[in-house]
Design an enzyme around this catalytic site. Structure first.
Site, short mmCIF file in Angstrom:
data_model
loop_
_atom_site.label_atom_id
_atom_site.label_comp_id
_atom_site.label_asym_id
_atom_site.label_seq_id
_atom_site.Cartn_x
_atom_site.Cartn_y
_atom_site.Cartn_z
N ILE A 42 0.87 -1.18 0.00
CA ILE A 42 0.00 0.00 0.00
C ILE A 42 0.90 1.23 0.00
CG2 ILE A 42 -1.83 1.25 1.21
CD1 ILE A 42 -2.70 -1.44 2.43
N GLU A 54 4.49 -7.86 2.76
CA GLU A 54 4.87 -8.80 3.82
C GLU A 54 4.49 -8.25 5.19
OE1 GLU A 54 6.66 -7.66 1.26
OE2 GLU A 54 8.42 -8.90 0.89
N CYS A 85 12.39 -6.79 1.28
CA CYS A 85 13.27 -5.67 1.66
C CYS A 85 13.79 -5.86 3.08
CB CYS A 85 12.53 -4.34 1.52
SG CYS A 85 11.45 -3.94 2.91
N CYS A 88 11.19 -5.48 6.01
CA CYS A 88 10.31 -6.65 6.19
C CYS A 88 11.08 -7.81 6.82
CB CYS A 88 9.71 -7.06 4.85
SG CYS A 88 8.47 -5.87 4.27
#
Ligand code: THU
Length: 132
Positions: A42, A54, A85, A88
């Protein structure tokens, strides 16, 4: 491949809000009790406020009281399985998600252990013996 988890991630990806990058990501996390929670990325016009698929999946589970996880699957339309990334990875480490299934829409999968994704993670234990 956990087909049910993969398909949940693919479905979640269809809800990605991506007016800036146009890069849709889906994720699904399986709790130890078998339940599946999903997330998509988002984005925001203030780019740094974007939240990845994630983290949205993990937070969807945690806000329902789930703390014990079996596996997380992430997917995107990439030539090779998509890789999470750093932010996450840190959140995955927080909740000790033991196995992460990196996939793409072609159905290719690379399964990795959390320790492979984020070796030497900073965690709660790392704060022990610190100065208060
Ligand atoms: N993104 C994810 O949702 N997960 C990843 O593993 C990589 C990056 C998102 C963030 C942003 O919306 C877009 O992909 C491009 O970076």
């Amino acid at each position: 491949m956990d087909q049910e988890l993969f398909e949940a991630a693919v479905r979640a990806r269809s809800h990605a809000y991506i007016p800036y990058s146009h890069f849709a990501v889906g994720a699904a996390v399986r709790a130890v009790d078998g339940r599946i929670f999903t997330g998509c990325n988002i984005e925001n016009s203030s780019y740094g406020l974007t939240v990845c698929a994630e983290r949205n999946a993990i937070f969807a589970a945690v806000k329902e009281g789930v703390r014990e996880f079996a596996m997380l699957c992430v997917t995107a339309d990439t030539p090779a399985p998509v890789s999470p990334c750093g932010a996450c990875r840190q959140v995955m480490a927080e909740f000790h998600i033991p196995v992460i299934s990196l996939t793409n829409l072609k159905g290719q999968e690379k399964r990795v252990k959390l320790e492979e994704l984020l070796p030497y993670a900073f965690d709660l234990e790392g704060q022990e013996n610190g100065q208060s």
